[in-house]
Write an enzyme that holds these catalytic residues in place. Structure first.
Site, PDB file in Angstrom:
ATOM      1  CG  HIS A  37      44.467  18.937-103.697  1.00 23.76           C
ATOM      2  ND1 HIS A  37      45.396  17.785-104.344  1.00 23.76           N
ATOM      3  CD2 HIS A  37      45.307  18.817-102.109  1.00 23.76           C
ATOM      4  CE1 HIS A  37      46.282  17.604-103.336  1.00 23.76           C
ATOM      5  NE2 HIS A  37      46.021  17.893-102.109  1.00 23.76           N
TER       6      HIS A  37
ATOM      7  CG  ASP B 228      46.815  19.109-108.069  1.00 19.02           C
ATOM      8  OD1 ASP B 228      45.590  19.182-107.051  1.00 19.02           O
ATOM      9  OD2 ASP B 228      47.589  19.040-107.992  1.00 19.02           O
TER      10      ASP B 228
ATOM     11  CG  ASP C 278      47.700  14.109-101.623  1.00 17.90           C
ATOM     12  OD1 ASP C 278      47.650  15.583-101.174  1.00 17.90           O
ATOM     13  OD2 ASP C 278      49.508  14.815-101.199  1.00 17.90           O
TER      14      ASP C 278
ATOM     15  CD  GLU D  37      48.134  21.508-102.505  1.00 21.30           C
ATOM     16  OE1 GLU D  37      49.310  21.754-101.357  1.00 21.30           O
ATOM     17  OE2 GLU D  37      48.720  20.137-102.717  1.00 21.30           O
ATOM     18  CD  GLU D  38      50.558  17.325-103.827  1.00 20.56           C
ATOM     19  OE1 GLU D  38      51.294  17.853-103.585  1.00 20.56           O
ATOM     20  OE2 GLU D  38      48.984  16.218-104.227  1.00 20.56           O
TER      21      GLU D  38
ATOM     22  CG  ASP E  56      45.644  18.438 -99.074  1.00 17.82           C
ATOM     23  OD1 ASP E  56      46.191  16.999 -99.262  1.00 17.82           O
ATOM     24  OD2 ASP E  56      46.540  19.475 -99.105  1.00 17.82           O
TER      25      ASP E  56
ATOM     26  CG  HIS F 159      53.521  13.556-102.372  1.00 16.54           C
ATOM     27  ND1 HIS F 159      53.899  14.935-102.856  1.00 16.54           N
ATOM     28  CD2 HIS F 159      51.945  14.094-103.030  1.00 16.54           C
ATOM     29  CE1 HIS F 159      53.111  15.922-102.687  1.00 16.54           C
ATOM     30  NE2 HIS F 159      52.247  15.330-102.573  1.00 16.54           N
TER      31      HIS F 159
HETATM   32 ZN   LIG Z   1      47.439  17.064-100.562  1.00 18.99          ZN
END
Ligand SMILES: [Zn+2]
Length: 441
Positions: free
Chosen positions: A104, A106, A167, A201-202, A224, A408
């Protein structure tokens, strides 16, 4: 016996192939550094997919680079999903299932991903890593024991003011470098490989727009995951419960004997949640699930509380629903004039419910990691992935590591070895799928 001989032949041709593997035209690290600079932060509660237009900046770049690598059928959908197909180089590609790889684009809405300044700790010699632009941000050995495995590696972090975006730009860089490596090494045999990069995705929602049929993969992997060796074929089974408290509102000046304030029942309901383990996210870890009230909307007339229910086993989900219903009943008894409704919806299913029927997906991934010198293990994810959605929709999709850590947050990091070993694993994996068919014939 015949199968065995072919297997050994395949193995020996692999050994020759590795000895002669030509490097890609660009390293996974250099690709990652380019992608990390592009702000692709997604946003919660948006009506559109992608949730932020800036995700198209990376989508368009990946589109261009895929075309540059000779990938076929490259396109960016109106929803910002990048698709492509690397044709197989076997005598008959139809004998090997088309394998998909997804990362992903984003980054999490939790921490800014604008103006990411990458910090590289070259030839890491151990100890805590203090981030340069905010000295209070420290990647400590105590909290990151995997650092001990990264001595001599080049560690990639942000500067302490943003997340890094490993990520999942690590996954994007690793998949691109796999394609590049295969292009430089036509001697590495593989079937058709479907490629996709997804937005949002987030925040969820992006994967709903994924065109599974048109993409053409029979099985897929999301790239991921976290540290080297973590392979996941299990996610939560997830439901969301909504408890609604119906009261009766009237002007407070003339409310005597009429008003029924739903807030008191809602507050009492929350106060009855068990505080001890194993019921709350803040008191659980590992394989233990939880119930988690995460949002409430309260007025005298109607109060609504939303609750996440998470467990790896469906029986665990059912037990948590029983618990919630018993708290509802208790509250209902105490507030007979407030009508309380309980309903729950399925979010996603533990992908193990499907993946247990396709053990070769993780068996091949474990073998691919082993050939890259990475010991691996199956680790359940306390969350969902794009693969949970795809698996539920008929495309079995476990999750592979990326080498990344501390997703994150500002302490996010990966390393040169993390990126390269993951890329090697992907290259090995497409070969193993091709060999797998030899074994079966
Ligand atoms: Zn991820």
């Amino acid at each position: 016996m015949k199968t065995l001989i072919i297997f050994f032949l395949a193995l020996s041709s692999f050994v020759t192939a590795t000895a002669q593997v030509k490097p890609p035209t660009e390293t996974a690290m250099d690709r990652f550094l380019r992608y990390a600079k592009i702000d692709t932060q997604s946003a919660e509660d948006q009506a559109t997919v992608p949730s932020t237009r800036k995700q198209f900046d990376l989508a368009r770049l990946l589109e261009k680079e895929l075309k540059g690598l000779g990938v076929r059928d490259v396109r960016v959908s109106e929803f910002g999903i990048v698709y492509g197909m690397v044709p197989g180089n076997l005598a008959d590609n139809s004998k090997v299932p088309t394998i998909g790889f997804i990362a992903h684009m984003d980054t999490s809405p939790a921490v800014s991903g604008a103006n990411v300044t990458v910090n590289i700790v070259k030839n890491y010699q151990g100890g805590d890593i203090v981030l340069p632009n905010d000295k209070t941000q420290v990647i400590s050995v105590a909290k990151n024991p995997d650092l001990k495995n990264l001595i001599g590696d080049d560690i990639i972090t942000a500067d302490g003011t943003t997340l890094l975006g490993s990520d999942d730009k690590s996954g994007c860089a690793e998949i691109m470098t796999m394609i590049d490596t295969l292009k430089q090494n036509p001697g590495i045999k593989h079937g058709n490989i479907a490629i996709a990069f997804t937005p949002d995705e987030e925040v969820g929602g992006g994967i709903d727009k994924f065109e599974i049929e048109k993409w053409g993969a029979k099985f897929a992997y999301t790239v991921d995951g976290e540290q080297l060796g973590d392979i996941s074929n299990e996610t939560w089974s997830a439901r969301t419960a909504t408890v609604t408290f119906h009261g009766k509102n009237t002007h407070p000046g003339t409310a005597k004997g009429i008003m029924i304030n739903s807030l008191y029942a809602a507050g009492d309901f929350l106060a009855n949640f068990p505080a001890n383990a194993p019921n709350r996210p803040e008191t659980t870890e590992g394989r233990v699930g939880f119930v988690h009230p995460y949002s409430a909307n309260m007025t005298e007339e109607t109060s609504t509380i939303k609750i996440l229910i998470r467990d790896f086993d469906l029986s665990g989900v059912a037990a948590k629903e029983t618990l919630l219903k018993s708290i509802v009943a208790k509250t209902q008894k105490k507030y007979p004039t407030v009508k309380i409704d309980y309903e729950s919806k399925l979010g996603y299913l533990n992908m193990k419910e499907v993946l247990k029927n396709y053990p070769q997906l993780t068996d091949y991934a474990i073998e691919a990691a082993k050939r890259a010198g990475v010991p691996s293990e199956l680790r359940p994810i306390r969350g969902g992935t794009d693969g949970s959605n795809l698996t539920a929709r008929g495309l079995p999709t476990p999750n592979l590591f990326t080498g990344g850590h501390n997703f994150h947050g500002k302490l996010e990091f990966n390393s040169r070895k993390g990126l390269e070993k993951t890329t090697d694993t992907l290259v090995n994996l497409v070969q193993i799928w091709a060999e797998g068919q030899n074994r079966l014939r």
